[in-house]
Design an enzyme around this catalytic site. Structure first.
Site, short mmCIF file in Angstrom:
data_model
loop_
_atom_site.label_atom_id
_atom_site.label_comp_id
_atom_site.label_asym_id
_atom_site.label_seq_id
_atom_site.Cartn_x
_atom_site.Cartn_y
_atom_site.Cartn_z
N HIS A 51 4.29 2.96 1.73
CA HIS A 51 3.67 1.49 2.17
C HIS A 51 4.25 1.23 3.53
CE1 HIS A 51 6.62 -1.28 -0.02
NE2 HIS A 51 7.21 -0.77 1.14
N ASN A 61 7.41 4.99 -1.05
CA ASN A 61 6.00 5.20 -1.62
C ASN A 61 4.83 5.13 -0.36
OD1 ASN A 61 5.59 2.68 -0.89
ND2 ASN A 61 4.68 2.15 -2.94
N ASP A 64 5.11 -9.88 5.82
CA ASP A 64 4.73 -10.10 4.43
C ASP A 64 5.69 -10.93 3.82
OD1 ASP A 64 7.02 -8.52 4.59
OD2 ASP A 64 5.72 -6.62 3.67
N GLU A 68 0.01 -1.24 0.05
CA GLU A 68 0.35 -0.07 -0.93
C GLU A 68 -0.44 1.00 -0.90
OE1 GLU A 68 3.34 -0.53 -2.10
OE2 GLU A 68 3.54 -2.26 -3.44
#
Ligand code: PGA
Length: 252
Positions: free
Chosen positions: A149, A147, A78, A154
C-alpha cells in the site's frame, strides 16, 4: 487506470544509504534540495517508522532554515476515522509531535483530514477540493506498506482514485497493531489521498528501509504493474526517486 500495455512506463531512480543514519540524511538532503528553490511548495507527508529519521534530520540539520519552514505547506497523506482530537493514535498528532511542531510550521500551512469529522466521505471530498484549488503537490513523500500500500491505498485501489474513505485490510491492521498494542486498538477505517492525487505530484520520494520490506520493494521495482500492488503506480509516472537502505534491497 493507466495500466494498458501501451501506457508509458518510467524507471524510478534508486539511491541507497549505507547505514540507517545515512538513509535518513540522504532523504533529508534530497527533500531540501528539491524544495528550497520553490515558493510555498506543497509537500505530502507520511506517518510511520520509515520517515522518523528524515523528520529528525530535517529538524537537526536544517532546522535553522526558517526561510523554508515559514512558507512550506504540508498535507498529511491519510488519517484514521473516528478518533477524538487528543487520541494518541491520530496520525496528525503523530506528525505534529515528530515534525511539524519541532520545525515550527505555522498552523495555516498544515492541511489534514479531520479524524472526528461527522461525515468522513464529505471530509475526504473537502480535502479533494482543497487540493484541486491549492495543488498540485510539489513533493509527495511516501512510505511503503509490507502489503504494497501507499498511504492507505490498499491492494486493489485504482491508480486514478481521488481522496476517499477506505476499510483497512487485515495486513494493514496487523502491521499497525505493533504501534498500539493489539489489532483491537487499530481503527478499521481511514481517509486517504488517492493514487490519482499522488500521481499528479510534480516529484515523488518513496522511502523504504528494513529487510521486512525487501520482498515488496522487489515487486514494486520489477514485478508487474498492477493494482494488486498499489505502489507499482510509481512506474506509471515520471520524477520518482526511491531512497532505501541496504537491507531493503536484500531480496533474493
Ligand atoms: P512504516 O509504515 O513506515 O511504519 O513501515 C509504512 C506504511 O505502512 O505505509
Amino acid at each position: 487506470m493507466g495500466m494498458n500495455a501501451t501506457a508509458p512506463r518510467f524507471a524510478p531512480a534508486v539511491l541507497t544509504g549505507e547505514s540507517e543514519d545515512n538513509f535518513s540524511k540522504l532523504a533529508a538532503d534530497f527533500f531540501i534540495a528539491r524544495l528550497e528553490t520553490l515558493k510555498s511548495p506543497l509537500v505530502a507527508l507520511p506517518t510511520g517508522n520509515t520517515p522518523l529519521g528524515l523528520y529528525r534530520a530535517l529538524v537537526t540539520d536544517h532546522g535553522h532554515r526558517r526561510d523554508l519552514w515559514d512558507q512550506m505547506r504540508f498535507l498529511a497523506l491519510d488519517e484514521y476515522i473516528g478518533l477524538p482530537q487528543n487520541d494518541p493514535r491520530l496520525f496528525y498528532g503523530w506528525l505534529c509531535r515528530e515534525f511539524l511542531d519541532r520545525a515550527g510550521i505555522p498552523d495555516k500551512n498544515r492541511v489534514f483530514f479531520q479524524s472526528d469529522a461527522a461525515d468522513p466521505a464529505a471530509e475526504a471530498q473537502r480535502i479533494e477540493e482543497w487540493l484541486r484549488q491549492n495543488g498540485p503537490i510539489d513533493l509527495a513523500v511516501l512510505g511503503l506498506g509490507t502489503n504494497g500500500h501507499i498511504a492507505f491505498n490498499e491492494p486493489g485501489s485504482g491508480f486514478d482514485q481521488p481522496a476517499h474513505v477506505v476499510a483497512l485490510t487485515a495486513d494493514s491492521i496487523t502491521a499497525n497493531a505493533g504501534y498500539w498494542g493489539s489489532a483491537e486498538s487499530v481503527p478499521k477505517t481511514a481517509m486517504t489521498l488517492g493514487l490519482g492525487n499522488l500521481a499528479t505530484a510534480r516529484q515523488t520520494l518513496l522511502l523504504v528501509n528494513g529487510a521486512h520490506k525487501a520482498a515488496m520493494l522487489a515487486r514494486v521495482l520489477h514485478g508487474p504493474v498492477t493494482v494488486d500492488v498499489p505502489a507499482t503506480y510509481l512506474r506509471t509516472i515520471p520524477n520518482v526517486t526511491i531512497i532505501t537502505d541496504r537491507a531493503a534491497l536484500s531480496a533474493p
